[in-house]
Design a protein around this motif. Structure first.
Motif, PDB file in Angstrom:
ATOM      1  N   THR A  71       1.132  -0.366 -13.930  1.00 13.82           N
ATOM      2  CA  THR A  71       2.179  -1.386 -13.107  1.00 13.82           C
ATOM      3  C   THR A  71       3.351  -0.726 -12.654  1.00 13.82           C
ATOM      4  O   THR A  71       3.739   0.128 -12.480  1.00 13.82           O
ATOM      5  CB  THR A  71       2.944  -1.633 -14.991  1.00 13.82           C
ATOM      6  OG1 THR A  71       1.796  -2.187 -15.651  1.00 13.82           O
ATOM      7  CG2 THR A  71       3.149  -3.098 -14.563  1.00 13.82           C
ATOM      8  N   GLY A  72       3.334  -1.860 -11.335  1.00 14.04           N
ATOM      9  CA  GLY A  72       4.049  -1.469 -10.086  1.00 14.04           C
ATOM     10  C   GLY A  72       5.107  -2.390 -10.759  1.00 14.04           C
ATOM     11  O   GLY A  72       4.575  -3.830 -11.328  1.00 14.04           O
ATOM     12  N   ALA A 132      -1.730  -1.157  -4.155  1.00  5.67           N
ATOM     13  CA  ALA A 132      -2.871  -0.694  -3.265  1.00  5.67           C
ATOM     14  C   ALA A 132      -2.129   1.054  -3.599  1.00  5.67           C
ATOM     15  O   ALA A 132      -1.717   1.428  -2.723  1.00  5.67           O
ATOM     16  CB  ALA A 132      -3.361  -1.038  -2.876  1.00  5.67           C
ATOM     17  N   LEU A 133      -3.167   1.642  -3.976  1.00  8.21           N
ATOM     18  CA  LEU A 133      -2.636   3.301  -4.154  1.00  8.21           C
ATOM     19  C   LEU A 133      -3.699   3.964  -3.518  1.00  8.21           C
ATOM     20  O   LEU A 133      -4.956   3.833  -3.551  1.00  8.21           O
ATOM     21  CB  LEU A 133      -2.239   4.354  -5.027  1.00  8.21           C
ATOM     22  CG  LEU A 133      -1.301   3.476  -6.071  1.00  8.21           C
ATOM     23  CD1 LEU A 133      -0.783   4.187  -7.427  1.00  8.21           C
ATOM     24  CD2 LEU A 133      -0.244   3.172  -5.379  1.00  8.21           C
ATOM     25  N   GLY A 134      -3.784   4.957  -2.605  1.00 12.90           N
ATOM     26  CA  GLY A 134      -5.076   5.817  -1.511  1.00 12.90           C
ATOM     27  C   GLY A 134      -4.869   7.328  -2.266  1.00 12.90           C
ATOM     28  O   GLY A 134      -5.007   7.305  -3.619  1.00 12.90           O
ATOM     29  N   GLN A 135      -4.828   7.955  -2.060  1.00  7.43           N
ATOM     30  CA  GLN A 135      -5.241   8.937  -2.061  1.00  7.43           C
ATOM     31  C   GLN A 135      -3.798   9.853  -2.226  1.00  7.43           C
ATOM     32  O   GLN A 135      -3.758  10.958  -1.636  1.00  7.43           O
ATOM     33  CB  GLN A 135      -6.005   9.846  -1.520  1.00  7.43           C
ATOM     34  CG  GLN A 135      -7.533   9.319  -1.115  1.00  7.43           C
ATOM     35  CD  GLN A 135      -8.711   9.905  -1.866  1.00  7.43           C
ATOM     36  OE1 GLN A 135      -8.330  11.123  -3.019  1.00  7.43           O
ATOM     37  NE2 GLN A 135      -8.873   8.695  -2.594  1.00  7.43           N
ATOM     38  N   VAL A 136      -3.182   9.485  -3.441  1.00  8.88           N
ATOM     39  CA  VAL A 136      -1.589   9.658  -3.227  1.00  8.88           C
ATOM     40  C   VAL A 136      -1.306  10.069  -5.178  1.00  8.88           C
ATOM     41  O   VAL A 136      -2.657   8.904  -6.318  1.00  8.88           O
ATOM     42  CB  VAL A 136      -0.687   8.969  -3.100  1.00  8.88           C
ATOM     43  CG1 VAL A 136      -0.613   9.294  -2.066  1.00  8.88           C
ATOM     44  CG2 VAL A 136      -1.226   7.628  -3.995  1.00  8.88           C
ATOM     45  N   GLU A 181       1.000  -1.082  -0.210  1.00  6.26           N
ATOM     46  CA  GLU A 181      -0.235  -0.248  -0.193  1.00  6.26           C
ATOM     47  C   GLU A 181       1.102   1.238  -0.133  1.00  6.26           C
ATOM     48  O   GLU A 181       1.674   1.348   0.914  1.00  6.26           O
ATOM     49  CB  GLU A 181      -0.940   0.174   1.377  1.00  6.26           C
ATOM     50  CG  GLU A 181      -1.797  -0.862   1.345  1.00  6.26           C
ATOM     51  CD  GLU A 181      -2.931  -1.440   2.286  1.00  6.26           C
ATOM     52  OE1 GLU A 181      -3.946  -1.110   2.873  1.00  6.26           O
ATOM     53  OE2 GLU A 181      -2.052  -0.681   3.612  1.00  6.26           O
ATOM     54  N   VAL A 182       0.402   2.039  -0.460  1.00  5.29           N
ATOM     55  CA  VAL A 182       0.902   3.799  -0.614  1.00  5.29           C
ATOM     56  C   VAL A 182       0.225   4.735  -0.831  1.00  5.29           C
ATOM     57  O   VAL A 182      -0.992   4.840  -0.844  1.00  5.29           O
ATOM     58  CB  VAL A 182       1.657   3.835  -2.004  1.00  5.29           C
ATOM     59  CG1 VAL A 182       2.167   5.609  -1.767  1.00  5.29           C
ATOM     60  CG2 VAL A 182       2.983   3.196  -2.222  1.00  5.29           C
ATOM     61  N   HIS A 215      -0.268  -5.638 -10.994  1.00  7.05           N
ATOM     62  CA  HIS A 215      -1.325  -4.685 -11.269  1.00  7.05           C
ATOM     63  C   HIS A 215      -1.197  -3.633  -9.989  1.00  7.05           C
ATOM     64  O   HIS A 215      -1.125  -3.833  -9.352  1.00  7.05           O
ATOM     65  CB  HIS A 215      -2.419  -5.226 -11.024  1.00  7.05           C
ATOM     66  CG  HIS A 215      -3.874  -4.988 -10.960  1.00  7.05           C
ATOM     67  ND1 HIS A 215      -4.273  -4.330 -12.605  1.00  7.05           N
ATOM     68  CD2 HIS A 215      -4.693  -4.480 -10.690  1.00  7.05           C
ATOM     69  CE1 HIS A 215      -4.928  -3.664 -12.095  1.00  7.05           C
ATOM     70  NE2 HIS A 215      -5.146  -4.060 -10.796  1.00  7.05           N
ATOM     71  N   VAL A 216      -1.910  -2.610 -10.152  1.00  7.83           N
ATOM     72  CA  VAL A 216      -2.368  -1.524  -9.360  1.00  7.83           C
ATOM     73  C   VAL A 216      -3.110  -1.060  -9.231  1.00  7.83           C
ATOM     74  O   VAL A 216      -4.048  -0.295 -10.288  1.00  7.83           O
ATOM     75  CB  VAL A 216      -1.169  -0.017 -10.291  1.00  7.83           C
ATOM     76  CG1 VAL A 216      -1.276   1.504  -9.479  1.00  7.83           C
ATOM     77  CG2 VAL A 216       0.239  -0.109  -9.915  1.00  7.83           C
ATOM     78  N   GLU A 217      -3.704  -0.397  -7.785  1.00 11.02           N
ATOM     79  CA  GLU A 217      -4.487  -0.433  -7.753  1.00 11.02           C
ATOM     80  C   GLU A 217      -5.045   0.754  -7.043  1.00 11.02           C
ATOM     81  O   GLU A 217      -5.011   0.994  -6.285  1.00 11.02           O
ATOM     82  CB  GLU A 217      -6.020  -1.520  -7.122  1.00 11.02           C
ATOM     83  CG  GLU A 217      -5.916  -2.589  -7.613  1.00 11.02           C
ATOM     84  CD  GLU A 217      -7.097  -3.480  -6.070  1.00 11.02           C
ATOM     85  OE1 GLU A 217      -7.189  -3.639  -5.578  1.00 11.02           O
ATOM     86  OE2 GLU A 217      -6.523  -5.087  -6.824  1.00 11.02           O
ATOM     87  N   SER A 218      -5.595   1.844  -8.264  1.00 10.95           N
ATOM     88  CA  SER A 218      -5.705   3.424  -7.650  1.00 10.95           C
ATOM     89  C   SER A 218      -6.762   3.719  -6.654  1.00 10.95           C
ATOM     90  O   SER A 218      -8.513   3.013  -7.277  1.00 10.95           O
ATOM     91  CB  SER A 218      -5.162   3.961  -8.230  1.00 10.95           C
ATOM     92  OG  SER A 218      -4.337   3.878  -9.133  1.00 10.95           O
TER      93      SER A 218
END
Length: 109
Positions: free
Chosen positions: A54-55, A29-33, A4-5, A102-105
């Protein structure tokens, strides 16, 4: 496992590795960034980088961050199985040093 970021103290993004017991899946998983903030935070943590959707996670750094201090006896075996699955799907670098994930924003980031 999830990397997580998320927004941290003083509006500086933090990187956390969570759900380290679940080695059947791995994603970022990206938070509010923003993607740029996430990339910067991952690089600063030594865990990887973000390129578009992509991460890319450093395998050795991820293991160091994820392996529990008192890991179950089969944790290393399950880790190796996760890496092998990634390799078989073409998600691992040829040298095994990194994994594509996979990146989930978060919505609105």
């Amino acid at each position: 496992m999830i990397v997580e970021v998320v927004g941290g103290a003083d509006e500086r993004p933090e990187v956390r590795v969570v759900e380290t017991h679940d080695l059947t899946s791995l994603h970022l998983a990206l938070g509010q960034v923003t993607d740029e903030e996430a990339d910067e935070a991952l690089r600063a943590a030594g865990l990887g980088r973000v390129e578009g959707e992509t991460g890319h996670l450093d395998t050795a750094a991820l293991r160091a961050a994820a392996e529990p201090a008192e890991a179950p006896a089969d944790w290393a075996q399950r880790w190796d199985a996760m890496l092998e699955q990634a390799r078989s799907r073409g998600w691992a670098a040829d040298d095994g040093a990194s994994l594509q994930v996979h990146v989930e924003s978060a919505a609105g980031a």
